[in-house]
Design an enzyme around this catalytic site. Structure first.
Site, PDB file in Angstrom:
ATOM      1  N   LYS A 179       0.823  -1.218   0.000  1.00 32.54           N
ATOM      2  CA  LYS A 179       0.000   0.000   0.000  1.00 32.54           C
ATOM      3  C   LYS A 179       0.856   1.267   0.000  1.00 32.54           C
ATOM      4  CE  LYS A 179      -4.322  -1.860   1.500  1.00 32.54           C
ATOM      5  NZ  LYS A 179      -5.551  -1.772   2.209  1.00 32.54           N
ATOM      6  N   LYS A 186      -5.304  -8.945  -6.364  1.00 28.51           N
ATOM      7  CA  LYS A 186      -6.496  -9.491  -5.709  1.00 28.51           C
ATOM      8  C   LYS A 186      -7.707  -8.590  -5.970  1.00 28.51           C
ATOM      9  CE  LYS A 186      -6.664  -7.554  -1.068  1.00 28.51           C
ATOM     10  NZ  LYS A 186      -7.248  -7.778   0.214  1.00 28.51           N
ATOM     11  N   LYS A 197     -11.879  -3.807  -2.706  1.00 29.16           N
ATOM     12  CA  LYS A 197     -12.933  -2.776  -2.648  1.00 29.16           C
ATOM     13  C   LYS A 197     -12.455  -1.444  -3.176  1.00 29.16           C
ATOM     14  CE  LYS A 197     -14.156  -4.035   1.948  1.00 29.16           C
ATOM     15  NZ  LYS A 197     -12.884  -3.783   2.597  1.00 29.16           N
TER      16      LYS A 197
HETATM   17  N1  AQP Z   1      -9.821 -10.827  -3.088  1.00 26.78           N
HETATM   18  C1  AQP Z   1     -10.066 -11.415  -1.938  1.00 26.78           C
HETATM   19  N2  AQP Z   1     -10.193 -12.761  -1.882  1.00 26.78           N
HETATM   20  C2  AQP Z   1     -10.452 -13.371  -0.716  1.00 26.78           C
HETATM   21  N3  AQP Z   1     -10.619 -12.726   0.448  1.00 26.78           N
HETATM   22  C3  AQP Z   1     -10.510 -11.386   0.436  1.00 26.78           C
HETATM   23  N4  AQP Z   1     -10.612 -10.456   1.408  1.00 26.78           N
HETATM   24  C4  AQP Z   1     -10.425  -9.231   0.884  1.00 26.78           C
HETATM   25  N5  AQP Z   1     -10.192  -9.342  -0.440  1.00 26.78           N
HETATM   26  C5  AQP Z   1     -10.228 -10.654  -0.741  1.00 26.78           C
HETATM   27  C6  AQP Z   1     -10.902 -10.756   2.808  1.00 26.78           C
HETATM   28  O1  AQP Z   1     -11.965  -9.899   3.227  1.00 26.78           O
HETATM   29  C7  AQP Z   1     -11.790  -9.599   4.607  1.00 26.78           C
HETATM   30  C8  AQP Z   1     -12.017  -8.143   4.871  1.00 26.78           C
HETATM   31  O2  AQP Z   1     -11.044  -7.382   4.292  1.00 26.78           O
HETATM   32  P1  AQP Z   1     -10.825  -5.857   4.698  1.00 26.78           P
HETATM   33  O3  AQP Z   1     -12.017  -5.085   4.387  1.00 26.78           O
HETATM   34  O4  AQP Z   1     -10.364  -5.762   6.083  1.00 26.78           O
HETATM   35  O5  AQP Z   1      -9.629  -5.374   3.831  1.00 26.78           O
HETATM   36  P2  AQP Z   1      -8.896  -6.020   2.666  1.00 26.78           P
HETATM   37  O6  AQP Z   1      -8.437  -7.390   2.946  1.00 26.78           O
HETATM   38  O7  AQP Z   1      -7.815  -5.071   2.282  1.00 26.78           O
HETATM   39  O8  AQP Z   1     -10.054  -6.075   1.600  1.00 26.78           O
HETATM   40  P3  AQP Z   1     -10.213  -5.248   0.294  1.00 26.78           P
HETATM   41  O9  AQP Z   1     -11.520  -5.590  -0.291  1.00 26.78           O
HETATM   42  O10 AQP Z   1      -9.012  -5.415  -0.580  1.00 26.78           O
HETATM   43  O11 AQP Z   1     -10.287  -3.758   0.841  1.00 26.78           O
HETATM   44  P4  AQP Z   1      -9.352  -2.531   0.525  1.00 26.78           P
HETATM   45  O12 AQP Z   1      -9.439  -2.307  -0.934  1.00 26.78           O
HETATM   46  O13 AQP Z   1      -9.937  -1.415   1.306  1.00 26.78           O
HETATM   47  O14 AQP Z   1      -7.952  -2.853   0.964  1.00 26.78           O
HETATM   48  C9  AQP Z   1     -10.396 -10.074   5.010  1.00 26.78           C
HETATM   49  O15 AQP Z   1     -10.519 -11.274   5.769  1.00 26.78           O
HETATM   50  C10 AQP Z   1      -9.726 -10.351   3.699  1.00 26.78           C
HETATM   51  O16 AQP Z   1      -8.758 -11.387   3.786  1.00 26.78           O
END
Ligand code: AQP
Length: 366
Positions: A148, A230, A233
């Protein structure tokens, strides 16, 4: 006696006396082997719409754990989300939208504690105490920070310390298990390290939390636009993910536009063909069929026509979630009440832990 027999099982061939005598000794014994009741904690950031990656990587399991009668605490971790810039109106709306989507997916506020992190002030207090016990090199090596921060000119301090806040989230509730995606395992190792380190100095304050990691496919669904990344969001291109609230038209459009490769046959090979394999993985997770079964069933289709089939399967699963989310979003008072009540319940547990911690550290006058 129970503790001793557990210790014996853990130590395998080692003799009990030797184990107690070795480097970690009796303090290790007290920190690792106090019997803690099982409690699950996990969190999700309100950084946008929840997508299929979040669903299969986290939310589906959260619901299963809740429904199997476990003591579960789930947090909308808004303090984590502000480690990167957020528009205030969007953040406000995302907090309620995430709450609505979680409930629509099956999180039942009567069975789970569902709360908004920033409403429980003890998270930041414990974060500070744990931060004073964390070294900078340890944080700098965490892969999510590297990923990040690499895109930023000026890296906010919050992004650097957020794994410590994550540790505070977990330890505050004395969670014994934490369902996480593969990408979070190293952060959980930090929580284990800090729990041990604290216990070694002050006695058995925290259980050593264990990661509950899904299988490798569910742990990482990939972006539909760049299968080497991956699904996320906050990825700027909305076509990179299928949101749980996407309309059927949007699902169809995103499936059609999903990046595959120049081979039209449907084969599952995540190494060589990450794009098409990601689509088959999504299909497999939604249908319960194995990737090979799907390839056999759809052998007559080229990838273009296969995408239309996949869009239908996705729509079938997401329609009820979307409709329920829309219904819940029309009732913000209900959603705020759920989060308020959840935060009250969480605060009671958090305050008890924090008092214990502050007392042991010497912050409370006797
Ligand atoms: N692509 C993914 N595949 C499987 N699991 C995923 N998770 C996130 N993306 C994937 C799982 O979702 C949970 C919540 O995640 P988070 O909101 O705490 O942040 P993150 O992992 O960083 O998810 P995002 O969607 O990628 O959000 P942003 O873009 O804000 O960083 C976690 O258990 C994660 O493993």
């Amino acid at each position: 006696m129970k503790i001793f027999s557990r210790l014996r099982t853990r130590c395998g061939h080692l003799n009990l006396k030797d184990t107690l005598r070795n480097n970690v000794g009796v303090r290790y014994f007290s920190s690792e082997f106090k019997l803690w009741s099982q409690r699950i904690f996990s969190g999700i950031q309100p950084t946008g719409n929840l997508h299929l990656g979040n669903y299969f990587g986290a939310v589906q399991r959260w619901v299963e754990l809740q429904d199997s009668g476990k003591d579960v605490i789930y947090s909308i971790v808004d303090l984590h989300s502000i480690t990167l810039p957020q528009d205030p109106e969007e953040l406000r709306s995302n907090i309620l939208k995430v709450a609505a989507t979680l409930i629509a997916c099956g999180i039942n506020p009567e069975k789970s504690i569902l709360f908004q992190q920033s409403k429980v002030r003890q998270h930041t207090e414990l974060c500070w105490i744990l931060g004073c016990r964390t070294t900078m090199p340890r944080l700098a090596h965490l892969p999510q920070f590297k990923e990040k921060s690499s895109a930023l000119k000026d890296v906010p301090l919050g992004l650097y310390v957020y794994p410590v806040l994550q540790c505070a989230d977990i330890l505050l509730y004395r969670a014994t298990e934490v369902p996480v995606g593969e990408d979070q395992v190293q952060h959980l190792q930090l929580a284990q390290h800090l729990a041990r380190n604290f216990n070694n100095q002050y006695g058995a304050v925290f259980p050593i939390p264990k990661a509950l990691v899904g299988d490798s496919h569910t742990s990482r669904l990939r972006s539909l636009r760049d299968p080497l990344k991956k699904m996320s969001k906050s990825e700027p291109d909305p076509r990179s993910r299928i949101n749980l609230t996407d309309t059927s038209d949007s699902i169809l459009e995103k499936c059609k536009k999903a990046v595959t490769d120049f081979t039209s046959a449907l084969t599952f090979n995540p190494e060589e063909r990450p794009g098409v394999s990601n689509l088959i993985t999504i299909h497999s997770l939604l249908s319960g069929k194995s990737p090979q079964e799907i390839c056999n069933e759809c052998a007559s289709l080229d990838t273009g026509r296969y995408k239309l089939v996949l869009a239908e399967v996705i729509e079938e699963k997401l329609k009820p979630i979307r409709e329920e989310t829309v219904r819940l979003m029309a009732d913000p008072v209900y959603l705020k009440t759920v989060l308020e009540k959840g935060s009250e319940k969480a605060s009671l547990i958090a305050e008890e832990t924090l008092l214990d911690v502050k007392n042991r550290v010497g912050l409370i006058a006797l």
